[in-house]
Design an enzyme around this catalytic site. Sequence first.
Site, PDB file in Angstrom:
ATOM      1  N   ARG A  99      19.168  62.310  13.214  1.00  0.00           N
ATOM      2  CA  ARG A  99      20.474  61.486  13.140  1.00  0.00           C
ATOM      3  C   ARG A  99      21.725  62.353  12.198  1.00  0.00           C
ATOM      4  O   ARG A  99      22.860  62.068  12.776  1.00  0.00           O
ATOM      5  CB  ARG A  99      20.050  60.296  12.108  1.00  0.00           C
ATOM      6  CG  ARG A  99      21.238  59.285  11.829  1.00  0.00           C
ATOM      7  CD  ARG A  99      22.009  59.091  13.005  1.00  0.00           C
ATOM      8  NE  ARG A  99      21.319  58.591  14.153  1.00  0.00           N
ATOM      9  CZ  ARG A  99      21.659  58.517  15.447  1.00  0.00           C
ATOM     10  NH1 ARG A  99      23.033  58.933  15.682  1.00  0.00           N
ATOM     11  NH2 ARG A  99      21.098  58.198  16.672  1.00  0.00           N
ATOM     12  N   LYS A 134      44.730  62.295   8.307  1.00  0.00           N
ATOM     13  CA  LYS A 134      44.090  60.949   8.674  1.00  0.00           C
ATOM     14  C   LYS A 134      42.680  61.293   9.239  1.00  0.00           C
ATOM     15  O   LYS A 134      42.456  61.022  10.429  1.00  0.00           O
ATOM     16  CB  LYS A 134      44.989  60.003   9.628  1.00  0.00           C
ATOM     17  CG  LYS A 134      46.192  59.814   9.279  1.00  0.00           C
ATOM     18  CD  LYS A 134      47.038  59.080  10.265  1.00  0.00           C
ATOM     19  CE  LYS A 134      48.621  58.670   9.676  1.00  0.00           C
ATOM     20  NZ  LYS A 134      49.196  58.078  10.645  1.00  0.00           N
ATOM     21  N   LYS A 166      57.784  64.523   2.181  1.00  0.00           N
ATOM     22  CA  LYS A 166      57.897  63.131   3.211  1.00  0.00           C
ATOM     23  C   LYS A 166      59.008  62.465   2.542  1.00  0.00           C
ATOM     24  O   LYS A 166      59.666  62.751   1.543  1.00  0.00           O
ATOM     25  CB  LYS A 166      56.639  62.664   3.270  1.00  0.00           C
ATOM     26  CG  LYS A 166      55.454  63.517   3.783  1.00  0.00           C
ATOM     27  CD  LYS A 166      54.229  62.807   4.436  1.00  0.00           C
ATOM     28  CE  LYS A 166      54.802  62.203   5.693  1.00  0.00           C
ATOM     29  NZ  LYS A 166      53.290  61.595   6.418  1.00  0.00           N
ATOM     30  N   GLU A 199      60.228  65.915   6.279  1.00  0.00           N
ATOM     31  CA  GLU A 199      60.349  64.894   7.070  1.00  0.00           C
ATOM     32  C   GLU A 199      61.805  64.270   7.149  1.00  0.00           C
ATOM     33  O   GLU A 199      62.269  64.152   5.900  1.00  0.00           O
ATOM     34  CB  GLU A 199      59.412  63.773   6.694  1.00  0.00           C
ATOM     35  CG  GLU A 199      59.325  62.357   7.522  1.00  0.00           C
ATOM     36  CD  GLU A 199      58.364  61.445   6.839  1.00  0.00           C
ATOM     37  OE1 GLU A 199      57.169  61.462   7.512  1.00  0.00           O
ATOM     38  OE2 GLU A 199      58.645  60.876   5.996  1.00  0.00           O
ATOM     39  N   ASP A 220      60.545  62.081  12.231  1.00  0.00           N
ATOM     40  CA  ASP A 220      59.719  60.815  11.931  1.00  0.00           C
ATOM     41  C   ASP A 220      60.244  59.687  12.693  1.00  0.00           C
ATOM     42  O   ASP A 220      61.415  59.265  12.600  1.00  0.00           O
ATOM     43  CB  ASP A 220      59.746  60.432  10.431  1.00  0.00           C
ATOM     44  CG  ASP A 220      58.679  59.553  10.358  1.00  0.00           C
ATOM     45  OD1 ASP A 220      57.550  59.373  10.776  1.00  0.00           O
ATOM     46  OD2 ASP A 220      59.310  58.503   9.410  1.00  0.00           O
TER      47      ASP A 220
END
Length: 282
Positions: A99, A134, A166, A199, A220
């Site tokens: 597994r 992410k 950012k 950004e 962005d």
Amino acid sequence: MKTKDELIDDLLNLAFAEDVGDGDHTTLSTIPADAMGKQRLIIKEEGIVSGVEIAKKVFAKFDPSLKVTVMINDGEHVKPGDVVFEVEGPVRSLLQTERTMLNIMQRMSGVATMTAKYQDKHKGLKTKVLDTRKTTPGMRMLEKEAVKTGGGKNHRIGLFDMILIKDNHVDFAGGIPQAVKAAKDYVAKLGRDLKIEVEVRNTDEILQALEAGVDRIMLDNFTPERTREAVKLINGRTEIESSGGITLDTLRDYAECGVDFISVGALTHSVKGLDMSFKAVK
């Protein structure tokens, strides 16, 4: 800071701890300790295979006596019925690693397959698809490796290997000029070779970023039309990355604008694992 290999080793320790615990009592109660056997990894869905080298680490870490014979390597196209590798050794070890190995192989192959689909969308253009942060907690190194296997490029691994200013950084720092100057001073003091990306949300911020002298500008949530205008304005003075809500259907529209990179969170945050099974060879 831990190395990539150390982080993978930590992941495998956790994977065995949460799955095997104090013992696979089903296997221990039904399979004799001296039983030997062989299993093979069989593909059940078309895609790009990834994780073979990590699977070898899984088997070697749990039981060094397990012998792996590889038929298909990472990055190769696979179809239903293909056998990626065979593993021979103690049956108890085969069953207890099954597994953990499958979870890794399915996840990495799913990421590689998705990346290949995105990269193929702008074939013939200079643009490269990038991953993001992410990722699945604990599996970042594996998922980013899978992105490379699928033909994409890694953005930054984490918060430590690049400076990405950012919108929140800009707002808290008081503006792009202030944020970039602070970042450059910090890098110089630290003595690190860290690229600086900013950004931007509009034309005025593009001009500020260019004036500040950054290594890359991230557009962005720009439309393709605004992206084309931005590329013309920047005119090769720095690298350009498009980001924000770009899908498989809209990807080529952005690539044709002339950007260097397109970052896509979907490569890792919502991918489906590639279907495969680990079957006994009788």
